[in-house]
Motif scaffolding. Structure first.
Motif, PDB file in Angstrom:
ATOM      1  N   UNK A   1       0.563  -1.491   0.113  1.00 47.30           N
ATOM      2  CA  UNK A   1       0.126  -0.079   0.545  1.00 47.30           C
ATOM      3  C   UNK A   1       1.025   0.813  -0.223  1.00 47.30           C
ATOM      4  N   UNK A   2       1.856   1.893  -0.388  1.00 50.37           N
ATOM      5  CA  UNK A   2       3.243   2.141  -0.246  1.00 50.37           C
ATOM      6  C   UNK A   2       3.232   3.210  -1.017  1.00 50.37           C
ATOM      7  N   UNK A   3       3.719   3.961  -1.093  1.00 48.11           N
ATOM      8  CA  UNK A   3       3.988   4.305  -2.579  1.00 48.11           C
ATOM      9  C   UNK A   3       4.372   3.842  -3.927  1.00 48.11           C
ATOM     10  N   UNK A   4       5.223   2.855  -3.391  1.00 46.41           N
ATOM     11  CA  UNK A   4       5.264   1.895  -4.376  1.00 46.41           C
ATOM     12  C   UNK A   4       5.405   0.362  -4.138  1.00 46.41           C
ATOM     13  N   UNK A   5       4.529  -0.902  -5.495  1.00 45.89           N
ATOM     14  CA  UNK A   5       4.703  -1.673  -4.916  1.00 45.89           C
ATOM     15  C   UNK A   5       5.980  -2.394  -5.343  1.00 45.89           C
ATOM     16  N   UNK A   6       6.729  -3.031  -4.408  1.00 48.06           N
ATOM     17  CA  UNK A   6       8.010  -4.471  -5.245  1.00 48.06           C
ATOM     18  C   UNK A   6       7.507  -5.330  -5.665  1.00 48.06           C
ATOM     19  N   UNK A   7       6.547  -5.739  -5.434  1.00 52.17           N
ATOM     20  CA  UNK A   7       6.143  -7.006  -5.586  1.00 52.17           C
ATOM     21  C   UNK A   7       6.221  -7.550  -7.788  1.00 52.17           C
ATOM     22  N   UNK A   8       6.167  -6.587  -8.496  1.00 51.68           N
ATOM     23  CA  UNK A   8       6.894  -7.111  -9.951  1.00 51.68           C
ATOM     24  C   UNK A   8       7.850  -7.170 -10.041  1.00 51.68           C
ATOM     25  N   UNK A   9       8.424  -6.408  -9.175  1.00 54.10           N
ATOM     26  CA  UNK A   9      10.056  -6.652  -9.161  1.00 54.10           C
ATOM     27  C   UNK A   9      10.723  -8.675  -8.550  1.00 54.10           C
TER      28      UNK A   9
ATOM     29  N   UNK B   1      22.140  -8.192   0.491  1.00 52.79           N
ATOM     30  CA  UNK B   1      22.401  -7.243  -0.018  1.00 52.79           C
ATOM     31  C   UNK B   1      21.282  -6.214  -0.204  1.00 52.79           C
ATOM     32  N   UNK B   2      21.757  -4.990  -0.591  1.00 50.83           N
ATOM     33  CA  UNK B   2      20.771  -3.707  -0.355  1.00 50.83           C
ATOM     34  C   UNK B   2      19.521  -4.073  -0.517  1.00 50.83           C
ATOM     35  N   UNK B   3      18.108  -3.644  -1.472  1.00 49.72           N
ATOM     36  CA  UNK B   3      17.801  -3.731  -1.607  1.00 49.72           C
ATOM     37  C   UNK B   3      16.622  -2.350  -1.898  1.00 49.72           C
ATOM     38  N   UNK B   4      16.743  -1.292  -2.185  1.00 55.01           N
ATOM     39  CA  UNK B   4      16.564   0.138  -1.941  1.00 55.01           C
ATOM     40  C   UNK B   4      15.012   0.295  -1.932  1.00 55.01           C
ATOM     41  N   UNK B   5      14.208  -1.108  -2.712  1.00 45.41           N
ATOM     42  CA  UNK B   5      12.752  -1.120  -3.698  1.00 45.41           C
ATOM     43  C   UNK B   5      11.847  -0.867  -2.098  1.00 45.41           C
ATOM     44  N   UNK B   6      12.867  -1.413  -1.233  1.00 43.96           N
ATOM     45  CA  UNK B   6      11.929  -1.998   0.050  1.00 43.96           C
ATOM     46  C   UNK B   6      12.066  -0.676   0.833  1.00 43.96           C
ATOM     47  N   UNK B   7      12.815  -0.053   0.665  1.00 37.31           N
ATOM     48  CA  UNK B   7      13.459   1.855   1.823  1.00 37.31           C
ATOM     49  C   UNK B   7      11.525   2.720   1.795  1.00 37.31           C
ATOM     50  N   UNK B   8      10.955   2.621   2.974  1.00 39.29           N
ATOM     51  CA  UNK B   8       9.941   2.703   3.566  1.00 39.29           C
ATOM     52  C   UNK B   8       8.973   1.599   3.180  1.00 39.29           C
ATOM     53  N   UNK B   9       8.792   0.346   3.384  1.00 36.42           N
ATOM     54  CA  UNK B   9       8.540  -0.230   2.950  1.00 36.42           C
ATOM     55  C   UNK B   9       8.356  -0.779   4.234  1.00 36.42           C
ATOM     56  N   UNK B  10       6.596  -1.437   4.780  1.00 29.30           N
ATOM     57  CA  UNK B  10       6.371  -1.545   5.675  1.00 29.30           C
ATOM     58  C   UNK B  10       6.517  -3.429   5.644  1.00 29.30           C
ATOM     59  N   UNK B  11       7.360  -4.253   6.516  1.00 29.71           N
ATOM     60  CA  UNK B  11       7.612  -4.875   6.451  1.00 29.71           C
ATOM     61  C   UNK B  11       7.839  -6.384   8.193  1.00 29.71           C
ATOM     62  N   UNK B  12       7.621  -7.575   7.964  1.00 25.18           N
ATOM     63  CA  UNK B  12       7.856  -8.311   9.224  1.00 25.18           C
ATOM     64  C   UNK B  12       8.561  -9.613   8.635  1.00 25.18           C
ATOM     65  N   UNK B  13       8.701  -9.900   9.863  1.00 23.68           N
ATOM     66  CA  UNK B  13       9.810 -11.481   9.501  1.00 23.68           C
ATOM     67  C   UNK B  13       8.795 -12.061  10.366  1.00 23.68           C
ATOM     68  N   UNK B  14       8.517 -13.714   9.935  1.00 25.54           N
ATOM     69  CA  UNK B  14       7.509 -14.851  10.996  1.00 25.54           C
ATOM     70  C   UNK B  14       7.650 -15.949  10.821  1.00 25.54           C
TER      71      UNK B  14
END
Length: 196
Positions: free
Chosen positions: A74-82, A174-187
């Motif tokens: 739902x953020x300003x960009x969606x990494x899913x297509x990548x 690795x750096x993954x800049x496309x995830x900058x500012x993306x709310x995320x969790x590990x479960x």
């Protein structure tokens, strides 16, 4: 004088007991699955550790469990297509180790990751592990499902052969800049099927 030394020694002993009690309180509690923590994928070297207890009634030893990574779409960009598809545009490697903890020692247990499903043309770059002979602690994330709001990625699957205290340690490689500012969790949770 002897009484003063005895009282001082007794006081230090009591302080030691309180200190030990504080350490025990910091030990893992009875965290049951599913358990999750916030986790950022945007920079190399980000780490997370999740402790949990596998106990009768909360864990079925015949089932498979997983470490998963979820991110908001739902953020300003969606990494899913990548990261979607059997041969995603961007591969997401993590160091992922699941261990059985016994006192001060821990014993890694076998895990499986996305490398198992990559096509044979990439087999030299993504070696295939097996339950009996895992190749490495590098795991490649695989997009399992998305509802348009949240995407869930499989990090590793594992089997629990005995009840007890377990720990998951994960680190970005690795750096993954496309995830900058993306709310995320590990479960850590029961393994869900693709498309659920």
């Amino acid at each position: 004088m002897n009484k003063l030394i005895w009282m001082l020694g007794f006081s230090l002993y009591c302080v030691g007991l309180v200190s030990c009690a504080r350490e025990d309180k910091q030990a893992p509690s009875s965290a049951d699955m599913p358990v999750s923590v916030p986790f950022e994928l945007d920079k190399a070297g980000n780490k997370a550790s999740i402790d949990f207890w596998a106990k009768p009634g909360t864990v079925d030893l015949s089932k498979t469990y997983m470490v998963s990574f979820s991110f908001s779409q739902k953020g300003s960009h969606d990494p899913m297509p990548e990261v979607a598809g059997d041969n995603p545009h961007i591969k997401l490697p993590l160091k992922a180790v699941v261990s059985l903890v016994k006192g001060q020692t821990s014993e890694p247990i076998p895990t499986m990751d996305y490398a198992e499903f990559l096509n044979s043309a990439n087999s030299s770059k993504f070696p295939l592990p097996s339950w009996e002979n895992p190749q490495s602690d590098t795991a490649y994330l695989f997009l399992d499902r998305s509802d348009g709001d949240t995407a869930d990625m499989w990090v590793v699957s594992f089997k629990i052969k005995e009840y007890g205290h377990y720990r998951v340690n994960v680190e970005t490689l690795q750096d993954q800049p496309m995830f900058k500012g993306i709310k995320s969790t590990l479960a850590v949770q029961e393994r869900f099927s693709l498309g659920e």
